[in-house]
Design an enzyme around this catalytic site. Structure first.
Site, PDB file in Angstrom:
ATOM      1  N   TYR A 109      30.488  30.448  34.188  1.00 13.37           N
ATOM      2  CA  TYR A 109      29.445  29.997  33.266  1.00 13.37           C
ATOM      3  C   TYR A 109      28.096  29.983  33.983  1.00 13.37           C
ATOM      4  O   TYR A 109      27.065  30.336  33.399  1.00 13.37           O
ATOM      5  CB  TYR A 109      29.774  28.610  32.709  1.00 13.37           C
TER       6      TYR A 109
ATOM      7  N   CYS B 227      34.059  36.402  25.180  1.00 13.82           N
ATOM      8  CA  CYS B 227      33.787  35.110  25.812  1.00 13.82           C
ATOM      9  C   CYS B 227      34.979  34.620  26.638  1.00 13.82           C
ATOM     10  O   CYS B 227      34.820  33.756  27.497  1.00 13.82           O
ATOM     11  CB  CYS B 227      33.381  34.075  24.772  1.00 13.82           C
TER      12      CYS B 227
END
Length: 190
Positions: free
Chosen positions: A126, A157
């Protein structure tokens, strides 16, 4: 909007395509269905209705085996299912489908475009994704945008994991993230 569901292995996906007589159809959502859920229960339906100003229109469900290639939006759904099937069978690593990301904020759209740059079999953190979108301290904002991604698998994702090598979260459920990463040959910490 045209909706269908597709069984891909032991998983179910809901796929929604736009129907607009003025432009080519685009996918507006491809998301996991939880066991026992139907596409009607998608939390994004009300957002989609508002965003696309569907006051007098509704969503039309067409079973996967009843889709017609003669209708552009339905043909798009058929192609999306074919590409997803090929992905699940290990025959495809990227997707070539028109998607409409306009439902997201400018930041979410930026994150979703960056997600599409993560290659098959690759993972990033992230924090790395936050750097890639020019917000190096915004890993929480990036994680939030990741969670709002309306195009599971197609906008990958699932390829974003925690900095310590562990999975992190996944809106579709960690079992699905594990499954997708295993399909791509990715190992991660447990």
């Amino acid at each position: 909007m045209i909706v269908t569901t597709a069984a891909l292995g032991s998983h179910q996906l809901a796929l929604i395509a736009s129907v607009d007589n003025h432009s080519s159809p685009k996918l507006v959502e491809v998301n996991w269905l939880q066991v026992g859920d139907s596409w009607h229960r998608s939390k994004s339906i009300s957002k989609l209705k508002k965003h696309y100003q569907l006051v007098d229109q509704d969503f039309t469900f067409i079973a996967e085996n009843s889709l017609s290639r003669k209708e552009p939006a339905q043909a798009l759904l058929i192609e999306a299912i074919a590409q997803l099937t090929a992905y699940f069978e290990g025959e495809r690593q990227t997707f070539d489908l028109p998607i409409d990301i306009s439902l997201g904020t400018a930041f979410q759209q930026q994150v979703w475009r960056a997600l599409q740059e993560i290659k098959h079999g690759e993972t990033i953190s992230y924090a790395t994704l936050a750097k890639r979108v020019g917000n190096p301290n915004g890993y929480r904002a990036v994680a939030n945008a990741n969670g709002k991604n309306p195009f599971s698998i197609i906008v990958p994702c699932h390829r974003v994991i925690a900095s310590d090598g562990k999975l992190g979260g996944y809106t579709g459920g960690l079992d699905k993230k594990e499954h997708l990463l295993a399909l791509e040959g990715v190992t991660y910490k447990t």
